[in-house]
Design a protein around this motif. Structure first.
Motif, mmCIF file in Angstrom:
data_model
loop_
_atom_site.group_PDB
_atom_site.id
_atom_site.type_symbol
_atom_site.label_atom_id
_atom_site.label_comp_id
_atom_site.label_asym_id
_atom_site.label_seq_id
_atom_site.Cartn_x
_atom_site.Cartn_y
_atom_site.Cartn_z
ATOM 1 N N MET A 90 0.846 -1.194 0.000
ATOM 2 C CA MET A 90 0.000 0.000 0.000
ATOM 3 C C MET A 90 0.879 1.241 0.000
ATOM 4 O O MET A 90 1.794 1.369 0.809
ATOM 5 C CB MET A 90 -0.912 -0.011 1.224
ATOM 6 N N GLY A 91 0.620 2.155 -0.922
ATOM 7 C CA GLY A 91 1.437 3.346 -1.048
ATOM 8 C C GLY A 91 1.061 4.410 -0.042
ATOM 9 O O GLY A 91 0.120 4.267 0.746
ATOM 10 N N PRO A 92 1.786 5.514 -0.048
ATOM 11 C CA PRO A 92 1.516 6.611 0.884
ATOM 12 C C PRO A 92 0.224 7.330 0.521
ATOM 13 O O PRO A 92 -0.228 7.278 -0.633
ATOM 14 C CB PRO A 92 2.724 7.528 0.690
ATOM 15 N N PRO A 93 -0.401 8.017 1.489
ATOM 16 C CA PRO A 93 -1.560 8.851 1.155
ATOM 17 C C PRO A 93 -1.139 9.974 0.219
ATOM 18 O O PRO A 93 0.020 10.388 0.197
ATOM 19 C CB PRO A 93 -2.020 9.383 2.513
ATOM 20 N N ARG A 94 -2.076 10.468 -0.548
ATOM 21 C CA ARG A 94 -1.765 11.502 -1.544
ATOM 22 C C ARG A 94 -1.616 12.879 -0.927
ATOM 23 O O ARG A 94 -1.016 13.765 -1.532
ATOM 24 C CB ARG A 94 -2.845 11.528 -2.625
ATOM 25 N N GLU A 95 -2.191 13.105 0.268
ATOM 26 C CA GLU A 95 -2.067 14.399 0.939
ATOM 27 C C GLU A 95 -1.639 14.179 2.385
ATOM 28 O O GLU A 95 -2.270 13.423 3.120
ATOM 29 C CB GLU A 95 -3.380 15.176 0.884
ATOM 30 N N ILE A 96 -0.546 14.865 2.786
ATOM 31 C CA ILE A 96 -0.002 14.712 4.132
ATOM 32 C C ILE A 96 0.456 16.077 4.638
ATOM 33 O O ILE A 96 0.470 17.061 3.892
ATOM 34 C CB ILE A 96 1.181 13.725 4.151
ATOM 35 N N ASP A 97 0.836 16.129 5.901
ATOM 36 C CA ASP A 97 1.349 17.383 6.455
ATOM 37 C C ASP A 97 2.808 17.600 6.074
ATOM 38 O O ASP A 97 3.175 18.645 5.557
ATOM 39 C CB ASP A 97 1.206 17.388 7.984
ATOM 40 N N VAL A 98 3.671 16.608 6.359
ATOM 41 C CA VAL A 98 5.107 16.776 6.141
ATOM 42 C C VAL A 98 5.639 15.595 5.342
ATOM 43 O O VAL A 98 5.472 14.435 5.739
ATOM 44 C CB VAL A 98 5.885 16.884 7.468
ATOM 45 N N ALA A 99 6.287 15.882 4.215
ATOM 46 C CA ALA A 99 6.969 14.869 3.413
ATOM 47 C C ALA A 99 8.468 15.063 3.567
ATOM 48 O O ALA A 99 9.003 16.117 3.221
ATOM 49 C CB ALA A 99 6.571 14.995 1.946
ATOM 50 N N ILE A 100 9.150 14.052 4.103
ATOM 51 C CA ILE A 100 10.601 14.100 4.281
ATOM 52 C C ILE A 100 11.239 13.293 3.168
ATOM 53 O O ILE A 100 10.984 12.089 3.035
ATOM 54 C CB ILE A 100 11.010 13.544 5.654
ATOM 55 N N VAL A 101 12.045 13.934 2.371
ATOM 56 C CA VAL A 101 12.718 13.277 1.252
ATOM 57 C C VAL A 101 14.104 12.842 1.717
ATOM 58 O O VAL A 101 14.977 13.679 1.958
ATOM 59 C CB VAL A 101 12.821 14.226 0.040
ATOM 60 N N GLY A 102 14.302 11.553 1.877
ATOM 61 C CA GLY A 102 15.582 11.026 2.319
ATOM 62 C C GLY A 102 15.458 10.294 3.644
ATOM 63 O O GLY A 102 15.026 10.886 4.644
ATOM 64 N N GLY A 103 15.865 9.026 3.656
ATOM 65 C CA GLY A 103 15.761 8.211 4.862
ATOM 66 C C GLY A 103 17.092 7.962 5.530
ATOM 67 O O GLY A 103 17.302 6.898 6.126
ATOM 68 N N GLY A 104 17.993 8.947 5.473
ATOM 69 C CA GLY A 104 19.257 8.853 6.184
ATOM 70 C C GLY A 104 19.131 9.346 7.608
ATOM 71 O O GLY A 104 18.022 9.464 8.159
#
Length: 586
Positions: A1-15
């Protein structure tokens, strides 16, 4: 299941930086999701990080359980031994205490943070390609597209982040924590010159060696050894061209690192290929169809077109750019140690498994005056904002400070994201730019090193100045911009924030007063009339971003990954140029 299409905070990068931010925001009840370009979170980089008081303070406020978990998995330093071994000169050494410093394997730090983030909000195989910012009022067309790289007249209402082969996601805030080769930064500042090579090739490894002497006698428990061929003694200082670090990395692991000065990036795979090509120049059926490629962000070897889609940013790397277990890398480093006469170091490196020896070139990024997008809905964090030479050991710690300050700003001012980003940048940019410049003083390239050092800095002043730096930095979060009681690190004199250059101010005024066609004309005129420095600032920090209207819906979209430009007269694009991006969509 993918992420919801609308969110509060999207963090790009899992380091480390992205996960630390996620931990802090989740603990405060934010709706946050992490988007990682790799197909799995990186589990090993064959390196360690050092954490001092500033890092522990930041992490402890993000989540109170983090510092103790890291101390248990790492090693509190008991002794630091420095060895100066310049060729044909007097050798010297000195030893000091550990200064409340903890060494811990990168992989262990990653694991501590990842365990605090639910797996269903970490979305893998999401390589970012760009973003849009959206305004809800049609009259923001001029503000969004009217000259300059500073903030728009009014903030955007949200941002849409785009991924390769994955659906886009809309967020109130997008955080680019995607590393030194950041795709988010590239979209935000299309004129940015990109990563800057610093003149050092680097090889590092962590391997089991209980007690520091089971597999090979490398170090005492709790010890860090730093050896280099530099010398600050005598009338003529010698800059470092060879360095070796050996340390207790905790949990029975030994860390080994070798750093060699090189005027150009010099990757073992490319050197081997060049030797092979020279030897087989007369052979018609030279093997070239299928080769093993290595990339600088992943430990997998791939066959195919010479690119690899792994890595924190999802960037595709050309072959030969280092990586884990590069054939011939161990022999190359051993040769350098033997040539230097470092016989004491040879058995240690011989014990290192080549399969876990990680090769890379060192890069930084030029300091920025701002880290946020024009619409105030996208911001940078960690190496994407301030990648630096690892000499002072502040890379991970600075990312943790970023995460801490961004969490505090969002907690205090949510849902006013643009105001929160202004507070975050006021807290972080002066400090981060200062440590970036200080780190650049340790570069292997003399022009970079000399430009970063203060004019007139004597050799005798370097050591006390460095001690003052750590005294100031460990005061975090006090004295963020400088220590008023220090000699070298006083806070800067306050300057106006976002002050426009003459060219930018004229262009923005013209854009407000004139129709779109006249605004474009005024921008071109400003580029011709303004000083070269102002035009160069536009090229580096980003041109005016395009605006688009969609089907009469009353929304304005600022595109950050498509360029339609006008270039200053007689100037090649990217050299003293001002570009305007105006995209009108029906």
């Amino acid at each position: 299941m993918g992420p919801p299409r609308e969110i509060d905070v999207a963090i790009v990068g899992g380091g480390l930086g992205g996960l630390a931010l996620a931990v802090g925001l989740l603990r405060r009840g934010f709706n946050v999701h992490v988007f990682e370009g790799a197909r799995e979170l990186r589990r090993e980089t064959s390196t360690m990080i050092g954490l001092g008081p500033n890092g522990f303070t930041a992490l402890g406020d993000l989540h109170p359980g983090i510092p103790d978990s890291l101390r248990k998995r790492g090693c509190m330093l008991q002794e630091v031994s420095f060895r100066s071994l310049p060729p044909d000169r007097e050798h010297s050494s000195n030893t000091r205490g550990g200064d409340n410093h903890c060494n811990i394997r990168w992989a262990e730090t990653q694991d501590v943070l990842a365990k605090l983030v639910p797996t269903d909000i970490i979305h893998l195989d999401h390589a970012v390609t760009g973003y849009d910012e959206i305004w809800d009022e049609q009259d923001e067309l001029v503000a969004g597209g009217g000259g300059g790289s500073g903030p728009a007249a009014r903030p955007a209402s949200r941002a849409v982040v785009h991924f390769r082969s994955q659906p886009s996601v809309t967020a109130r805030l997008v955080v680019g924590a995607d590393g030194v080769f950041s795709a988010v930064r590239a979209a935000m500042f299309p004129g940015d010159p990109g990563p800057r090579y610093l003149g050092h090739m680097n090889w590092n490894c962590v391997f089991p060696n209980s007690g520091g002497n089971t597999l090979v006698d490398a170090h005492k428990p709790g010890q860090l050894i730093v050896a280099q061929d530099s010398s600050l003694l005598g009338a003529t200082p010698r800059e470092m061209t060879l360095q070796m670090m050996v340390a207790d990395a905790g949990q029975g692991y030994t860390f080994v690192q070798v750093r060699i000065q090189s005027d150009e990036p010099s990757f073992t795979t490319e050197l081997s290929q060049a030797d092979e090509e020279q030897a087989q120049a007369a052979t018609e059926n030279r093997i070239s169809q299928v080769a093993t490629r290595y990339c600088c962000e992943c430990s997998e070897a791939e066959e195919g077109d010479g690119t690899c889609s792994e890595g924190g940013s999802g960037q595709r790397w050309r072959r030969g750019r280092g990586g884990m277990g590069v054939p011939g890398s161990k022999a190359r480093v051993l040769g350098a140690l033997k040539s230097a006469g470092w016989g004491w170091a040879v058995p240690i490196l011989e014990a290192v498994p080549e399969s876990c020896l990680f090769e890379r070139a060192l890069y930084d990024r030029l300091p920025l005056e701002r880290w946020s997008s024009r619409g105030g809905r996208v911001v940078l964090l960690g190496d994407s904002a301030h990648a630096m030479h690892p000499g002072p050991g502040q890379g991970a710690r600075s990312a943790f400070e970023d995460a801490h300050q961004l969490v505090l700003a969002l907690e205090a001012q949510w849902p006013d994201v643009p105001s929160a980003l202004e507070r975050y940048q006021r807290a972080r940019i002066v400090r981060a730019n200062t440590v970036q410049r200080f780190s650049a003083e340790m570069a292997g390239l003399a022009p970079i090193r000399n430009a970063a050092r203060p004019a007139g800095l004597s050799v005798a002043e370097r050591a006390p100045r460095m001690r003052e730096f750590y005294t100031w930095f460990n005061q975090y979060p006090a004295n963020m911009d400088g220590d008023p009681d220090s000699t070298w690190w006083k806070p800067p004199t306050p300057t106006p924030t976002w002050a426009p250059t003459p060219a930018r101010g004229a262009a923005q005024e013209a854009a407000r007063e004139a129709p779109q066609e006249a605004a474009q004309e005024a921008l071109q005129e400003a580029a011709r009339e303004a000083p070269q420095e102002a035009a160069h600032e536009e090229a580096v920090h980003g041109p005016a971003s395009g605006a688009a209207t969609h089907g009469g819906c009353g929304k304005v979209v600022l595109k950050a990954n498509v360029v339609v430009g006008v270039v200053g007269q007689g100037q090649p694009e990217g050299s003293g140029s001002v570009r305007v991006r105006l995209l009108l969509m029906g």
